[in-house]
Motif scaffolding. Structure first.
Motif, PDB file in Angstrom:
ATOM      1  N   UNK A  45       1.729 -26.497  -1.729  1.00 55.16           N
ATOM      2  CA  UNK A  45       1.253 -27.787  -1.221  1.00 55.16           C
ATOM      3  C   UNK A  45       0.165 -27.545  -0.169  1.00 55.16           C
ATOM      4  N   UNK A  46      -1.084 -27.700  -0.606  1.00 55.38           N
ATOM      5  CA  UNK A  46      -2.230 -27.490   0.302  1.00 55.38           C
ATOM      6  C   UNK A  46      -3.019 -28.770   0.556  1.00 55.38           C
ATOM      7  N   UNK A  47      -2.627 -29.867  -0.110  1.00 57.33           N
ATOM      8  CA  UNK A  47      -3.408 -31.109   0.044  1.00 57.33           C
ATOM      9  C   UNK A  47      -3.265 -31.638   1.465  1.00 57.33           C
ATOM     10  N   UNK A  48      -4.368 -31.976   2.074  1.00 57.04           N
ATOM     11  CA  UNK A  48      -4.352 -32.543   3.433  1.00 57.04           C
ATOM     12  C   UNK A  48      -5.696 -33.187   3.711  1.00 57.04           C
ATOM     13  N   UNK A  49      -5.649 -34.225   4.547  1.00 58.91           N
ATOM     14  CA  UNK A  49      -6.880 -34.825   5.038  1.00 58.91           C
ATOM     15  C   UNK A  49      -7.216 -34.028   6.291  1.00 58.91           C
TER      16      UNK A  49
ATOM     17  N   UNK B 142       1.526 -25.381   3.562  1.00 57.57           N
ATOM     18  CA  UNK B 142       0.451 -24.815   4.385  1.00 57.57           C
ATOM     19  C   UNK B 142       0.403 -25.508   5.733  1.00 57.57           C
ATOM     20  N   UNK B 143       0.993 -24.858   6.732  1.00 60.02           N
ATOM     21  CA  UNK B 143       0.940 -25.394   8.096  1.00 60.02           C
ATOM     22  C   UNK B 143      -0.207 -24.701   8.844  1.00 60.02           C
ATOM     23  N   UNK B 144      -0.217 -24.864  10.144  1.00 59.60           N
ATOM     24  CA  UNK B 144      -1.371 -24.396  10.918  1.00 59.60           C
ATOM     25  C   UNK B 144      -0.918 -23.900  12.295  1.00 59.60           C
TER      26      UNK B 144
ATOM     27  N   UNK C 153       6.819 -21.337   4.540  1.00 62.84           N
ATOM     28  CA  UNK C 153       5.838 -22.051   5.372  1.00 62.84           C
ATOM     29  C   UNK C 153       4.928 -21.052   6.059  1.00 62.84           C
ATOM     30  N   UNK C 154       3.618 -21.198   5.839  1.00 64.19           N
ATOM     31  CA  UNK C 154       2.655 -20.348   6.550  1.00 64.19           C
ATOM     32  C   UNK C 154       1.947 -21.180   7.604  1.00 64.19           C
ATOM     33  N   UNK C 155       1.782 -20.607   8.782  1.00 57.38           N
ATOM     34  CA  UNK C 155       0.923 -21.216   9.806  1.00 57.38           C
ATOM     35  C   UNK C 155      -0.393 -20.442   9.786  1.00 57.38           C
TER      36      UNK C 155
ATOM     37  N   UNK D 153      -5.358 -15.772   1.017  1.00 59.10           N
ATOM     38  CA  UNK D 153      -4.747 -16.045  -0.284  1.00 59.10           C
ATOM     39  C   UNK D 153      -3.704 -14.965  -0.622  1.00 59.10           C
ATOM     40  N   UNK D 154      -4.009 -13.720  -0.259  1.00 57.09           N
ATOM     41  CA  UNK D 154      -3.058 -12.627  -0.476  1.00 57.09           C
ATOM     42  C   UNK D 154      -1.790 -12.879   0.358  1.00 57.09           C
ATOM     43  N   UNK D 155      -1.981 -13.336   1.589  1.00 56.92           N
ATOM     44  CA  UNK D 155      -0.841 -13.635   2.476  1.00 56.92           C
ATOM     45  C   UNK D 155       0.020 -14.762   1.913  1.00 56.92           C
ATOM     46  N   UNK D 156      -0.618 -15.791   1.375  1.00 57.66           N
ATOM     47  CA  UNK D 156       0.131 -16.925   0.796  1.00 57.66           C
ATOM     48  C   UNK D 156       1.003 -16.408  -0.353  1.00 57.66           C
TER      49      UNK D 156
END
Ligand code: NAD
Length: 320
Positions: free
Chosen positions: A73-77, A117-119, A171-173, A227-230
């Motif tokens: 899930x990477x969709x975000x505004x 995909x968090x931050x 969950x990745x930040x 991308x490798x990390x994901x």
């Protein structure tokens, strides 16, 4: 053949992630409000859907036979600092709807693995020289902007559904990510692309404008490393949020220096008022290091691959 859904597949990281999953032998569906801007998606199937609507999340997640093995899930505004500070209500409204509906529907439909995909925007402001923050130190929370608050909430939604349904959630930040095919103009671009564009547009010995005094410290992660990390995180046993980012921290002034050296163009910097975000960043990577991930690209390596791409976009636009 494993089947993966990538939402936000028309965006920067999504485009590259679809490419990676295809190389790994997956059947991939991409979903977004739009097709990728700079290339044709490698996805086997691409649906244009607004994921703020629960019914569209169901469509995205449905297959005529069987179900997806993995959902990313990477969709975000979202966008760079300019966007984050000017579009607070869009960010809070749109991203909460996407994440609540996507997580709920994925759990209800029995999706085995779900990536969110968090931050690092979930963390508080930091001062230069502060010791590293570990993942659990995001709480008590004091993100610097609403984008960070929404990401923190969405992490908790995903973790709650994992507890309730048994869906494996990863969950990745992400730290700031950059590379070819990222937004480079129009207001949603991030600092590395914006600096590349300004230097590409500048005359030799010319002046470029930079928001703030240039002392804000960040780390920038090249897209291939991200991308490798994901991919590695998704297939690991790591529970809870995990920082992913390069350990190379630089000030904005140092970023300008690297871009200017790669471009072979000397510029003078005029510091102007603008949103600068947090003062500094410094995060522990021990969790992602424990599964063998390391950033392979230095900032100079990554900018050497990104600057020529941004420069070609600038030239293309000028010629059109
Ligand atoms: P991006 O803006 O390029 O991609 C996000 C995509 O989501 C866009 O293509 C957009 O059209 C799509 N989208 C937005 N609203 C939608 C909707 N209602 N329905 C369907 N699709 C919708 O951003 P990116 O840089 O590829 O980021 C991907 C993810 O990683 C985002 O969740 C972002 O918050 C997160 N992230 C990125 C960075 C970074 O530096 N790029 C850093 C931290 C976190």
């Amino acid at each position: 053949m494993k089947k993966a859904l990538v939402t936000g597949a028309g965006g920067f990281i999504g485009t590259h992630l679809v490419r990676k999953l295809k190389k790994e032998g997956y059947w991939v569906r991409g979903v977004d409000l739009k097709y990728p801007k700079f290339s044709i998606s490698d996805a086997d199937d691409f649906l244009i859907l607004d994921l703020r609507e629960e019914e569209n999340c169901r469509k995205a997640l449905s297959l005529s036979e069987g179900k997806f093995d993995e959902v990313y899930q990477l969709a975000a505004d979202m966008g760079g600092l300019g966007f984050i500070h000017s579009a607070e209500t869009d960010i809070l409204h749109n991203n909460v709807l996407i994440n609540v509906h996507m997580t709920h529907t994925a759990a209800e439909m029995g999706i085995p693995r779900y990536f969110f995909s968090s931050s690092v925007c979930v963390y508080r402001d930091m001062m230069p020289g502060e010791p590293e923050l570990k993942e659990e130190e995001a709480i008590p929370a004091h993100p610097n902007n609403e984008y960070g608050w929404e990401k923190l909430y969405a992490e908790r939604v995903a973790l709650a559904y994992a507890r309730a349904s048994g869906m494996k959630v990863r969950i990745a930040r992400f730290q700031n990510c950059y590379g070819p095919e990222g937004e480079w103009e129009g207001g949603r671009e991030k600092a590395p692309a914006a600096i590349c564009r300004k230097i590409a547009e500048a005359e030799p010995e010319g002046v470029i404008e930079v928001w703030g005094d240039g002392t804000a410290v960040r780390s920038y992660t090249y897209i291939d490393d991200m991308v490798e990390g994901i991919f590695m995180l998704m297939h690991s046993d790591l529970e809870g949020p995990v920082n992913i980012g390069s350990p190379e921290y630089v000030s904005v002034n140092e970023l300008v220096q690297v871009v200017s050296e790669v471009a072979g163009k000397k510029v003078r910097v005029k510091h102007v008022e603008g949103p600068v975000g947090v003062h500094s960043r410094n995060f522990s990577n021990e969790k992602i290091y424990s599964i063998g991930w390391r950033a392979k690209f230095s900032l100079r390596d990554g900018i050497s691959l990104t600057y020529p791409w941004v420069e070609s976009q600038v030239k293309k636009k000028k010629a059109s």
